[in-house]
Motif scaffolding. Structure first.
Motif: not given
Length: 179
Positions: A72-85
């Motif tokens: 869950q931590e990776i899922h949320w971190s990864y998804g949030t980070a793709w928002g930067v793109a």
């Protein structure tokens, strides 16, 4: 002295911040989409995030609880980070559907390359059409929500738009008067 000047670093910071917020909202929407789909299809949660973490960062959870938490931590971190793109795409001036399609292509395209590379998923040519459709659905939900949220944040408030329109009209009148 001007009260507001175009500032590249300020625009970048604003785009990144709006992108992060869009990424959080999009990850929440994708998570909900996955939960509904898994309930309907009786599919078990994917362990792809854990496989990538184990392969890239030598992370090895010691219990089932740790596995779920890390996933869950990776899922949320990864998804949030793709928002930067999405924020960086917004800096190009793209909005709406074109920006959403570009973002979708970047996010899903990366998954198509990275997951098989880390033995976290089969290559797309070895997947069943149903698996591909489900993956496309969830990534499309992510990109659509990220795009809607980013564009809404980037549009400014109702009063800001009215003020900008008024300022534009006043500037037009001044230019006409000077002629």
């Amino acid at each position: 002295m001007k009260l507001h000047e175009d500032n590249a670093l300020g625009a970048l910071g604003g785009a990144i911040g709006k992108g992060l917020l869009a990424g959080i909202a999009a990850t929440a929407a994708m998570t909900l989409s996955q939960m509904i789909e898994m309930k309907l299809t009786k599919r078990e949660p994917s362990d792809a995030t854990l496989k990538v973490a184990e392969d890239t960062a030598a992370v090895k959870p010691s219990s089932e609880d740790e596995k779920q938490l890390l996933s869950q931590e990776i899922h949320w971190s990864y998804g949030t980070a793709w928002g930067v793109a999405r924020g960086l795409i917004g800096l190009t001036g793209l909005k709406g559907l074109p920006a959403t399609l570009l973002h979708f292509g970047a996010v899903w395209g990366t998954a198509l390359v990275m997951l098989p590379k880390h033995d976290a998923a089969k290559p797309i040519n070895e997947q069943e059409p149903k698996e591909i459709a489900i993956d496309v659905l969830h990534h499309a939900v992510y990109a659509a929500v990220a795009g809607l949220v980013y564009d809404a944040l980037d549009a400014g408030g109702k009063h800001e738009r009215k003020l900008n329109k008024l300022a534009h009209n006043v500037n037009s009148l001044i230019r006409q008067y000077k002629k």
